[in-house]
Motif scaffolding. Structure first.
Motif, PDB file in Angstrom:
ATOM      1  N   LYS A 147     -20.781  -3.129  15.970  1.00 57.46           N
ATOM      2  CA  LYS A 147     -19.616  -2.897  15.110  1.00 57.46           C
ATOM      3  C   LYS A 147     -19.733  -1.602  14.309  1.00 57.46           C
ATOM      4  CE  LYS A 147     -18.325  -7.760  14.528  1.00 57.46           C
ATOM      5  NZ  LYS A 147     -18.173  -8.873  13.553  1.00 57.46           N
ATOM      6  N   GLN A 163     -19.123  -4.906   7.940  1.00 56.80           N
ATOM      7  CA  GLN A 163     -19.158  -5.210   9.368  1.00 56.80           C
ATOM      8  C   GLN A 163     -20.566  -5.441   9.896  1.00 56.80           C
ATOM      9  OE1 GLN A 163     -16.940  -1.623  10.707  1.00 56.80           O
ATOM     10  NE2 GLN A 163     -15.544  -3.083  11.651  1.00 56.80           N
ATOM     11  N   THR A 164     -21.512  -4.713   9.348  1.00 56.28           N
ATOM     12  CA  THR A 164     -22.887  -4.747   9.861  1.00 56.28           C
ATOM     13  C   THR A 164     -23.827  -5.074   8.709  1.00 56.28           C
ATOM     14  OG1 THR A 164     -22.367  -3.130  11.575  1.00 56.28           O
ATOM     15  CG2 THR A 164     -24.689  -3.410  11.006  1.00 56.28           C
ATOM     16  N   TYR A 185     -21.764  -6.251  21.209  1.00 55.69           N
ATOM     17  CA  TYR A 185     -21.410  -6.830  19.918  1.00 55.69           C
ATOM     18  C   TYR A 185     -21.482  -5.802  18.784  1.00 55.69           C
ATOM     19  CZ  TYR A 185     -21.828 -11.315  22.312  1.00 55.69           C
ATOM     20  OH  TYR A 185     -21.657 -12.368  23.180  1.00 55.69           O
ATOM     21  N   ASP A 239     -24.318 -10.944  15.728  1.00 56.05           N
ATOM     22  CA  ASP A 239     -22.974 -11.195  16.256  1.00 56.05           C
ATOM     23  C   ASP A 239     -23.014 -12.050  17.521  1.00 56.05           C
ATOM     24  OD1 ASP A 239     -21.838  -9.798  14.194  1.00 56.05           O
ATOM     25  OD2 ASP A 239     -21.737  -7.911  15.288  1.00 56.05           O
TER      26      ASP A 239
END
Length: 343
Positions: free
Chosen positions: A289, A119-120, A287, A203
């Motif tokens: 996550k 995710q990151t 944004y 993001d």
């Protein structure tokens, strides 16, 4: 704008040179009077919320207060400030910590605070119409990143080496240091050919459309914690309970963010930004996550330093014997179940 050939060596060597001058000021924390420090000076990040700030807002730091002394755009500068006594703790890419510690700076990493996962992550982005697809396409191109000699440069050069570029070819990839909030704009204005974008900044840029990744650090290395918070060794010696409270509080904040709904975390970040009154745009945190931290509660592993010790040694940035990862960090102040004990 050409990047210096050895930015990490020159930048961190300057910090080490300042240590002697700063030594007299390193003992000025609250422990000098016999009690342990209850206030920690630190540098923040514009429009974002750090894990210590989150921990403080959640009440996880107990009696410890954070004293914001300004913002910083790169990890090497942050840990320089810690090494020279201008701040009490700082965070940086683990490779920058290796370099500074190898230059005899008396610092120790105590807890992971950022990393890469599904995710990151940090990605290396180009405009949709760019011909850049692989490592050789970067020869003669400009790559914009938040700071030189740290995470973005290390990952990029690891990718270039794996892609077959020689030691003579790699310096032909031009590195440009840019504030994170300006990197996307520089790419869109074609001032650079590749933009290194991570976290909420990435993001937001993706949401704006028109860009694509060439590769990401997660694709290259898998999930890993990439950076740690450090304290000076003399501070740790005088204030072990303060350090333990800080590390455990940060670890609890990591787990809180990991287990809460994303909307809950974002709302908390927005609240923190509003309360601290620094006239910031809170749009970036929307944004968010994940922190990307791999280990529970920020526990550090040997791998997270060994990877960059080997990279620095291969690049000729380390002199003499390679340091052992376990000499650079400790988990003994981490009070979470998987922390404590150990190195």
């Amino acid at each position: 704008m050409a990047a210096p050939r050895q930015p990490l060596r020159r930048t961190l060597a300057a910090a080490v040179a300042l240590l002697t001058l700063a030594a007299a000021g390193c003992g000025d924390d609250a422990a000098a009077g016999g009690s342990q420090a209850t206030e920690l000076r630190y540098q923040g990040s514009v429009g974002q919320v750090t894990l210590p700030e989150l921990a403080a807002d959640l009440g996880y730091l107990g009696d410890i207060r954070l004293n914001w002394i300004g913002n910083v755009t790169g990890g090497p500068a942050d840990i320089q400030a810690t090494a020279t006594g201008q701040s009490d703790f700082g965070g940086a890419f683990n490779g920058a910590i290796v370099k500074l510690a190898a230059a005899n700076a008396p610092i120790t990493a105590v807890v992971s605070y950022y990393g890469s996962d599904a995710q990151t992550f940090q990605g290396y982005y180009v405009l949709d119409g760019s011909p850049i697809r692989g490592p050789r396409d970067l020869i003669g191109r400009k790559v914009g990143m938040n700071t030189l000699g740290a995470h973005a440069e290390a990952v990029l050069k690891t990718w270039l080496v794996k892609g077959g570029l020689t030691a003579e070819e790699i310096p032909k990839v031009e590195l440009v240091a840019l504030p994170p909030v300006n990197t996307e704009q520089s790419l869109r204005q074609r001032q650079i050919d590749v933009a290194v974008l991570g976290g909420v900044i990435r993001d937001k840029a993706i949401a704006n459309g028109g860009i694509r990744p060439v590769f990401t650090d997660y694709e290259l290395l898998g999930a890993f914690s990439a950076g740690s918070y450090v304290f000076r060794d003399d501070f740790i010696k005088r204030n072990p309970e303060t350090v333990k409270a800080f590390v455990t509080g940060v670890g609890r904040a990591i787990e809180w963010a990991r287990t809460q709904p994303r909307q809950t975390v974002v709302a908390r970040f927005e609240s923190i930004i509003a309360k601290r009154g620094r006239n910031e745009d809170p749009s970036l945190v929307r944004y968010w996550k994940s922190s990307g931290v791999a280990g529970q509660g920020g526990v550090i592993t040997d791998r997270e330093f060994a990877t960059w010790i080997d990279w620095l040694a291969d690049a000729g940035e380390l002199k003499g014997a390679k340091p052992k990862p376990s000499d650079l960090y400790t988990n003994r102040f981490n009070g979470l179940p998987s922390g404590g004990g150990g190195a």
